[in-house]
Motif scaffolding. Sequence first.
Motif, mmCIF file in Angstrom:
data_model
loop_
_atom_site.group_PDB
_atom_site.id
_atom_site.type_symbol
_atom_site.label_atom_id
_atom_site.label_comp_id
_atom_site.label_asym_id
_atom_site.label_seq_id
_atom_site.Cartn_x
_atom_site.Cartn_y
_atom_site.Cartn_z
ATOM 1 N N MET A 9 0.754 -1.157 -0.033
ATOM 2 C CA MET A 9 0.057 0.067 -0.030
ATOM 3 C C MET A 9 0.921 1.299 0.053
ATOM 4 O O MET A 9 1.934 1.230 0.500
ATOM 5 C CB MET A 9 -1.088 0.079 1.293
ATOM 6 C CG MET A 9 -1.840 -1.081 1.380
ATOM 7 S SD MET A 9 -3.120 -1.205 0.081
ATOM 8 C CE MET A 9 -4.153 0.245 0.723
ATOM 9 N N CYS A 10 0.369 2.497 -0.336
ATOM 10 C CA CYS A 10 0.895 3.688 -0.470
ATOM 11 C C CYS A 10 0.161 4.423 0.519
ATOM 12 O O CYS A 10 -1.316 4.603 0.470
ATOM 13 C CB CYS A 10 0.735 4.395 -1.740
ATOM 14 S SG CYS A 10 1.666 5.742 -2.039
ATOM 15 N N THR A 11 0.824 4.898 1.389
ATOM 16 C CA THR A 11 0.032 5.857 2.688
ATOM 17 C C THR A 11 0.766 7.154 3.104
ATOM 18 O O THR A 11 2.078 7.255 2.782
ATOM 19 C CB THR A 11 -0.084 4.753 4.083
ATOM 20 O OG1 THR A 11 1.338 4.848 4.630
ATOM 21 C CG2 THR A 11 -0.402 3.195 3.649
ATOM 22 N N THR A 12 -0.021 7.905 3.679
ATOM 23 C CA THR A 12 0.787 9.007 4.470
ATOM 24 C C THR A 12 1.492 8.272 5.649
ATOM 25 O O THR A 12 1.521 7.296 6.073
ATOM 26 C CB THR A 12 -0.454 10.018 4.969
ATOM 27 O OG1 THR A 12 -1.232 9.367 6.156
ATOM 28 C CG2 THR A 12 -1.410 10.608 3.761
ATOM 29 N N ILE A 13 2.296 9.502 6.579
ATOM 30 C CA ILE A 13 2.827 8.845 7.647
ATOM 31 C C ILE A 13 1.864 8.466 8.700
ATOM 32 O O ILE A 13 2.311 7.413 9.569
ATOM 33 C CB ILE A 13 3.784 10.100 8.240
ATOM 34 C CG1 ILE A 13 2.975 11.218 8.737
ATOM 35 C CG2 ILE A 13 4.622 10.440 7.203
ATOM 36 C CD1 ILE A 13 3.710 12.154 9.307
ATOM 37 N N LEU A 18 -6.285 7.580 1.255
ATOM 38 C CA LEU A 18 -6.993 8.310 0.258
ATOM 39 C C LEU A 18 -6.175 9.263 -0.426
ATOM 40 O O LEU A 18 -6.214 10.268 -0.019
ATOM 41 C CB LEU A 18 -8.316 8.624 0.875
ATOM 42 C CG LEU A 18 -9.329 7.535 1.613
ATOM 43 C CD1 LEU A 18 -10.585 8.382 2.021
ATOM 44 C CD2 LEU A 18 -9.422 6.429 0.612
ATOM 45 N N SER A 19 -5.581 8.912 -1.389
ATOM 46 C CA SER A 19 -4.659 9.736 -2.054
ATOM 47 C C SER A 19 -5.300 10.965 -2.478
ATOM 48 O O SER A 19 -4.238 12.103 -2.932
ATOM 49 C CB SER A 19 -3.808 9.024 -3.241
ATOM 50 O OG SER A 19 -4.545 8.525 -4.127
ATOM 51 N N PRO A 20 -6.487 10.932 -2.955
ATOM 52 C CA PRO A 20 -7.017 12.208 -3.608
ATOM 53 C C PRO A 20 -7.254 13.417 -2.672
ATOM 54 O O PRO A 20 -7.205 14.677 -3.084
ATOM 55 C CB PRO A 20 -8.503 11.830 -4.115
ATOM 56 C CG PRO A 20 -8.469 10.230 -4.462
ATOM 57 C CD PRO A 20 -7.542 9.717 -3.431
ATOM 58 N N ARG A 21 -7.134 12.919 -1.508
ATOM 59 C CA ARG A 21 -6.929 14.047 -0.364
ATOM 60 C C ARG A 21 -5.601 14.775 -0.192
ATOM 61 O O ARG A 21 -5.491 15.806 0.363
ATOM 62 C CB ARG A 21 -7.105 13.336 0.987
ATOM 63 C CG ARG A 21 -8.648 13.015 1.097
ATOM 64 C CD ARG A 21 -8.928 12.286 2.497
ATOM 65 N NE ARG A 21 -8.281 12.777 3.776
ATOM 66 C CZ ARG A 21 -8.894 13.546 4.643
ATOM 67 N NH1 ARG A 21 -10.289 14.144 3.977
ATOM 68 N NH2 ARG A 21 -8.491 14.202 5.319
ATOM 69 N N VAL A 181 5.551 4.994 2.031
ATOM 70 C CA VAL A 181 5.018 6.246 3.086
ATOM 71 C C VAL A 181 5.442 7.728 2.341
ATOM 72 O O VAL A 181 6.602 7.801 1.994
ATOM 73 C CB VAL A 181 5.809 6.184 4.290
ATOM 74 C CG1 VAL A 181 5.153 7.196 5.313
ATOM 75 C CG2 VAL A 181 5.343 4.812 4.907
ATOM 76 N N VAL A 182 4.546 8.479 1.951
ATOM 77 C CA VAL A 182 4.746 9.710 1.316
ATOM 78 C C VAL A 182 4.780 10.696 2.420
ATOM 79 O O VAL A 182 4.202 10.604 3.500
ATOM 80 C CB VAL A 182 3.379 10.068 0.254
ATOM 81 C CG1 VAL A 182 3.377 8.873 -0.716
ATOM 82 C CG2 VAL A 182 2.136 10.143 0.997
ATOM 83 N N PRO A 183 5.441 11.965 2.102
ATOM 84 C CA PRO A 183 5.655 12.962 3.086
ATOM 85 C C PRO A 183 4.303 13.710 3.204
ATOM 86 O O PRO A 183 4.329 15.002 3.139
ATOM 87 C CB PRO A 183 6.821 14.068 2.695
ATOM 88 C CG PRO A 183 6.612 13.614 1.102
ATOM 89 C CD PRO A 183 5.978 12.202 0.739
ATOM 90 N N LEU A 217 13.197 7.046 -1.369
ATOM 91 C CA LEU A 217 12.961 7.078 -2.822
ATOM 92 C C LEU A 217 12.748 8.649 -2.926
ATOM 93 O O LEU A 217 12.790 9.394 -2.102
ATOM 94 C CB LEU A 217 11.613 6.507 -3.020
ATOM 95 C CG LEU A 217 11.206 5.065 -2.950
ATOM 96 C CD1 LEU A 217 10.239 4.704 -3.162
ATOM 97 C CD2 LEU A 217 12.562 4.222 -3.622
ATOM 98 N N PRO A 218 12.980 9.019 -4.089
ATOM 99 C CA PRO A 218 12.859 10.594 -4.337
ATOM 100 C C PRO A 218 11.737 11.177 -3.815
ATOM 101 O O PRO A 218 10.649 10.764 -3.705
ATOM 102 C CB PRO A 218 13.054 10.523 -5.988
ATOM 103 C CG PRO A 218 13.675 9.467 -6.537
ATOM 104 C CD PRO A 218 13.131 8.314 -5.474
ATOM 105 N N GLY A 219 11.745 12.532 -3.535
ATOM 106 C CA GLY A 219 10.628 13.296 -2.846
ATOM 107 C C GLY A 219 10.435 13.190 -1.508
ATOM 108 O O GLY A 219 9.276 13.240 -0.967
ATOM 109 N N GLY A 220 11.417 12.246 -0.762
ATOM 110 C CA GLY A 220 11.191 12.261 0.718
ATOM 111 C C GLY A 220 10.213 11.023 0.974
ATOM 112 O O GLY A 220 9.594 10.894 2.064
ATOM 113 N N VAL A 221 9.954 10.127 -0.184
ATOM 114 C CA VAL A 221 9.279 8.907 0.084
ATOM 115 C C VAL A 221 10.083 7.951 0.709
ATOM 116 O O VAL A 221 11.149 7.714 0.272
ATOM 117 C CB VAL A 221 8.619 8.405 -1.252
ATOM 118 C CG1 VAL A 221 8.060 7.351 -1.061
ATOM 119 C CG2 VAL A 221 7.870 9.833 -1.912
ATOM 120 N N ILE A 222 9.407 7.057 1.773
ATOM 121 C CA ILE A 222 10.217 5.921 2.181
ATOM 122 C C ILE A 222 9.432 4.753 1.911
ATOM 123 O O ILE A 222 8.151 4.591 2.222
ATOM 124 C CB ILE A 222 10.026 6.180 3.864
ATOM 125 C CG1 ILE A 222 10.745 7.431 4.233
ATOM 126 C CG2 ILE A 222 10.977 4.891 4.645
ATOM 127 C CD1 ILE A 222 12.369 7.738 3.968
#
Length: 234
Positions: A9-13, A18-21, A181-183, A217-222
Amino acid sequence: MKPHVICHMCTTIDGRILSPRWPKLPGPKSAGELFESTADSFRIGAWLVGTTTMREFAGRNVKLEPARRRIERQDHLANPRTRSFAIGADAKGALRFQKPDVDGDHVVLLVSERVGDAYLAHLQDAGISYLFCGKDRVDVRVALDKIRRVLGIRRLMLEGGGTFNGEVLHAGLVDEISQVVVPVADGGRGVTTIFDIPGDPPPRAAALLRLRSYRRLPGGVIWLRYAVARRSRG
Protein backbone atom coordinates in the motif's frame (compact mmCIF):
# COMPACT_ATOMS: atom_id res chain seq x y z
CA MET A 1 -3.08 -24.12 1.97
CA LYS A 2 -2.74 -20.49 1.02
CA PRO A 3 -0.43 -18.28 -1.06
CA HIS A 4 2.29 -16.12 0.44
CA VAL A 5 0.45 -12.82 0.96
CA ILE A 6 2.16 -9.43 0.66
CA CYS A 7 0.03 -6.41 1.55
CA HIS A 8 1.34 -3.53 -0.56
CA MET A 9 0.00 0.00 0.00
CA CYS A 10 0.91 3.65 -0.45
CA THR A 11 0.08 5.72 2.65
CA THR A 12 0.63 8.97 4.52
CA ILE A 13 2.86 8.95 7.62
CA ASP A 14 -0.28 8.36 9.72
CA GLY A 15 -1.40 5.42 7.58
CA ARG A 16 -4.23 7.03 5.61
CA ILE A 17 -4.67 5.74 2.06
CA LEU A 18 -7.07 8.11 0.26
CA SER A 19 -4.63 9.75 -2.15
CA PRO A 20 -7.14 12.22 -3.68
CA ARG A 21 -6.92 14.08 -0.35
CA TRP A 22 -3.16 14.60 -0.67
CA PRO A 23 -1.41 17.67 -2.09
CA LYS A 24 0.90 17.30 -5.07
CA LEU A 25 3.87 15.22 -3.97
CA PRO A 26 7.31 16.82 -4.19
CA GLY A 27 8.98 13.96 -6.06
CA PRO A 28 8.84 13.07 -9.76
CA LYS A 29 6.05 10.50 -9.35
CA SER A 30 2.41 10.73 -8.35
CA ALA A 31 0.95 8.48 -5.66
CA GLY A 32 -0.38 6.15 -8.31
CA GLU A 33 2.97 5.93 -10.08
CA LEU A 34 4.75 5.27 -6.78
CA PHE A 35 2.32 2.48 -5.98
CA GLU A 36 2.50 0.82 -9.40
CA SER A 37 6.27 1.05 -9.85
CA THR A 38 7.01 -0.47 -6.43
CA ALA A 39 4.33 -3.14 -6.86
CA ASP A 40 5.71 -4.13 -10.27
CA SER A 41 9.13 -4.76 -8.73
CA PHE A 42 7.73 -7.82 -6.92
CA ARG A 43 6.88 -9.47 -10.25
CA ILE A 44 3.78 -11.09 -8.80
CA GLY A 45 1.04 -11.78 -11.34
CA ALA A 46 -1.94 -11.82 -9.00
CA TRP A 47 -3.58 -9.13 -6.87
CA LEU A 48 -6.50 -9.19 -4.45
CA VAL A 49 -8.86 -6.42 -3.34
CA GLY A 50 -12.23 -6.00 -1.65
CA THR A 51 -15.53 -5.04 -3.27
CA THR A 52 -15.12 -1.26 -2.95
CA THR A 53 -11.71 -1.22 -4.61
CA MET A 54 -12.73 -3.71 -7.31
CA ARG A 55 -15.70 -1.52 -8.19
CA GLU A 56 -13.23 1.01 -9.63
CA PHE A 57 -12.41 -1.50 -12.40
CA ALA A 58 -15.86 -3.01 -12.99
CA GLY A 59 -17.33 -0.38 -15.29
CA ARG A 60 -20.94 0.76 -15.35
CA ASN A 61 -23.54 -1.02 -13.24
CA VAL A 62 -25.66 -2.67 -15.94
CA LYS A 63 -29.02 -4.29 -15.26
CA LEU A 64 -28.92 -8.08 -15.17
CA GLU A 65 -30.96 -10.09 -17.63
CA PRO A 66 -33.29 -12.68 -16.07
CA ALA A 67 -31.62 -16.06 -15.66
CA ARG A 68 -32.74 -18.66 -18.18
CA ARG A 69 -31.16 -21.58 -16.37
CA ARG A 70 -30.39 -22.86 -12.91
CA ILE A 71 -26.66 -22.58 -12.17
CA GLU A 72 -25.01 -24.92 -9.69
CA ARG A 73 -23.13 -23.33 -6.82
CA GLN A 74 -19.69 -24.53 -7.85
CA ASP A 75 -16.47 -22.80 -8.83
CA HIS A 76 -16.20 -21.64 -12.43
CA LEU A 77 -12.91 -21.15 -14.30
CA ALA A 78 -13.52 -19.29 -17.53
CA ASN A 79 -9.87 -19.29 -18.62
CA PRO A 80 -7.80 -22.08 -17.03
CA ARG A 81 -4.71 -21.06 -19.03
CA THR A 82 -4.40 -17.56 -17.59
CA ARG A 83 -1.22 -16.62 -15.73
CA SER A 84 -2.14 -13.24 -14.23
CA PHE A 85 -5.15 -12.48 -12.06
CA ALA A 86 -7.25 -9.56 -10.81
CA ILE A 87 -9.14 -11.03 -7.85
CA GLY A 88 -11.94 -9.23 -6.01
CA ALA A 89 -14.41 -10.06 -3.26
CA ASP A 90 -18.09 -9.73 -4.18
CA ALA A 91 -20.31 -11.51 -1.67
CA LYS A 92 -23.55 -9.84 -2.83
CA GLY A 93 -23.07 -9.90 -6.60
CA ALA A 94 -22.65 -6.14 -6.92
CA LEU A 95 -19.89 -5.98 -9.55
CA ARG A 96 -21.02 -6.06 -13.19
CA PHE A 97 -17.88 -6.57 -15.24
CA GLN A 98 -18.50 -6.50 -19.01
CA LYS A 99 -15.05 -7.82 -19.95
CA PRO A 100 -12.94 -10.60 -18.44
CA ASP A 101 -9.76 -8.70 -17.64
CA VAL A 102 -8.26 -5.63 -15.97
CA ASP A 103 -5.30 -4.45 -18.06
CA GLY A 104 -4.69 -8.03 -19.18
CA ASP A 105 -5.16 -9.64 -15.75
CA HIS A 106 -8.01 -12.20 -15.77
CA VAL A 107 -10.87 -11.27 -13.44
CA VAL A 108 -11.75 -13.75 -10.70
CA LEU A 109 -14.53 -12.85 -8.26
CA LEU A 110 -14.90 -14.34 -4.78
CA VAL A 111 -18.62 -14.81 -4.24
CA SER A 112 -21.00 -16.24 -1.66
CA GLU A 113 -23.89 -18.63 -2.14
CA ARG A 114 -26.34 -15.73 -1.75
CA VAL A 115 -25.69 -14.44 -5.29
CA GLY A 116 -28.40 -15.14 -7.84
CA ASP A 117 -28.46 -17.18 -11.04
CA ALA A 118 -28.79 -14.01 -13.13
CA TYR A 119 -25.53 -12.70 -11.71
CA LEU A 120 -23.66 -15.97 -12.26
CA ALA A 121 -25.00 -16.20 -15.82
CA HIS A 122 -23.78 -12.64 -16.44
CA LEU A 123 -20.28 -13.54 -15.21
CA GLN A 124 -20.15 -16.67 -17.34
CA ASP A 125 -21.30 -14.78 -20.44
CA ALA A 126 -18.64 -12.13 -19.79
CA GLY A 127 -15.90 -14.76 -19.51
CA ILE A 128 -15.25 -14.11 -15.82
CA SER A 129 -14.19 -16.75 -13.29
CA TYR A 130 -15.64 -17.04 -9.81
CA LEU A 131 -15.00 -19.01 -6.63
CA PHE A 132 -17.56 -19.73 -3.91
CA CYS A 133 -16.08 -18.71 -0.56
CA GLY A 134 -18.92 -18.80 1.95
CA LYS A 135 -22.67 -19.07 2.49
CA ASP A 136 -23.58 -15.39 2.88
CA ARG A 137 -20.19 -13.64 3.02
CA VAL A 138 -16.67 -14.13 1.70
CA ASP A 139 -14.66 -16.12 4.24
CA VAL A 140 -11.10 -14.92 3.65
CA ARG A 141 -9.62 -18.19 4.90
CA VAL A 142 -11.65 -20.19 2.40
CA ALA A 143 -10.85 -17.63 -0.30
CA LEU A 144 -7.09 -17.85 0.14
CA ASP A 145 -7.22 -21.63 0.28
CA LYS A 146 -9.05 -21.73 -3.06
CA ILE A 147 -6.78 -19.11 -4.58
CA ARG A 148 -3.90 -21.47 -3.85
CA ARG A 149 -5.54 -24.80 -4.67
CA VAL A 150 -7.88 -23.92 -7.54
CA LEU A 151 -5.94 -21.11 -9.23
CA GLY A 152 -2.47 -22.42 -8.37
CA ILE A 153 -1.28 -19.01 -7.10
CA ARG A 154 1.73 -19.21 -4.79
CA ARG A 155 2.35 -15.48 -4.21
CA LEU A 156 -0.35 -12.84 -3.96
CA MET A 157 -0.44 -9.05 -3.60
CA LEU A 158 -3.12 -7.76 -1.21
CA GLU A 159 -4.00 -4.21 -2.33
CA GLY A 160 -7.47 -3.60 -0.94
CA GLY A 161 -9.09 -0.90 1.12
CA GLY A 162 -8.57 -0.68 4.86
CA THR A 163 -11.55 -2.85 5.83
CA PHE A 164 -10.67 -5.75 3.54
CA ASN A 165 -6.96 -5.52 4.38
CA GLY A 166 -7.86 -5.42 8.07
CA GLU A 167 -9.99 -8.53 7.79
CA VAL A 168 -7.19 -10.49 6.13
CA LEU A 169 -4.62 -9.25 8.68
CA HIS A 170 -6.90 -10.01 11.63
CA ALA A 171 -7.37 -13.55 10.30
CA GLY A 172 -3.60 -14.02 10.48
CA LEU A 173 -3.22 -14.46 6.73
CA VAL A 174 -0.78 -11.65 5.86
CA ASP A 175 2.88 -12.70 5.61
CA GLU A 176 4.52 -9.41 4.61
CA ILE A 177 3.66 -5.71 4.58
CA SER A 178 5.11 -3.36 1.99
CA GLN A 179 4.35 0.28 2.83
CA VAL A 180 5.31 3.21 0.62
CA VAL A 181 5.09 6.25 2.91
CA VAL A 182 4.66 9.67 1.29
CA PRO A 183 5.61 12.91 3.12
CA VAL A 184 2.01 13.84 3.95
CA ALA A 185 0.17 13.97 7.29
CA ASP A 186 -3.56 13.48 6.77
CA GLY A 187 -5.10 13.43 10.24
CA GLY A 188 -8.65 13.12 8.97
CA ARG A 189 -10.86 11.38 11.53
CA GLY A 190 -12.57 8.39 9.97
CA VAL A 191 -10.39 8.45 6.84
CA THR A 192 -9.54 4.92 5.67
CA THR A 193 -6.19 3.57 6.81
CA ILE A 194 -4.03 0.70 5.60
CA PHE A 195 -5.75 -1.66 8.10
CA ASP A 196 -9.22 -1.07 9.55
CA ILE A 197 -10.27 -4.25 11.35
CA PRO A 198 -14.08 -4.62 11.13
CA GLY A 199 -16.22 -4.61 14.27
CA ASP A 200 -15.20 -3.72 17.80
CA PRO A 201 -11.49 -3.08 18.37
CA PRO A 202 -9.68 -6.36 19.03
CA PRO A 203 -8.19 -6.71 22.52
CA ARG A 204 -4.67 -6.86 21.11
CA ALA A 205 -2.76 -5.55 18.12
CA ALA A 206 -3.13 -7.77 15.07
CA ALA A 207 0.55 -8.51 14.42
CA LEU A 208 4.12 -7.91 15.49
CA LEU A 209 6.36 -7.00 12.54
CA ARG A 210 10.05 -7.39 11.76
CA LEU A 211 11.72 -4.84 9.47
CA ARG A 212 13.13 -6.48 6.35
CA SER A 213 14.26 -3.46 4.35
CA TYR A 214 14.21 0.32 4.28
CA ARG A 215 14.65 2.39 1.15
CA ARG A 216 14.50 6.13 0.54
CA LEU A 217 12.89 7.20 -2.74
CA PRO A 218 12.96 10.62 -4.44
CA GLY A 219 10.76 13.33 -2.95
CA GLY A 220 11.11 12.25 0.67
CA VAL A 221 9.25 8.97 0.13
CA ILE A 222 10.18 5.98 2.33
CA TRP A 223 9.57 2.38 1.28
CA LEU A 224 9.37 0.00 4.23
CA ARG A 225 9.07 -3.77 4.02
CA TYR A 226 8.14 -5.88 7.03
CA ALA A 227 7.72 -9.58 7.69
CA VAL A 228 4.87 -10.57 10.00
CA ALA A 229 6.85 -12.01 12.91
CA ARG A 230 3.96 -12.96 15.16
CA ARG A 231 0.20 -12.91 14.75
CA SER A 232 -2.02 -11.99 17.67
CA ARG A 233 -4.19 -14.70 19.15
CA GLY A 234 -6.48 -12.16 20.78
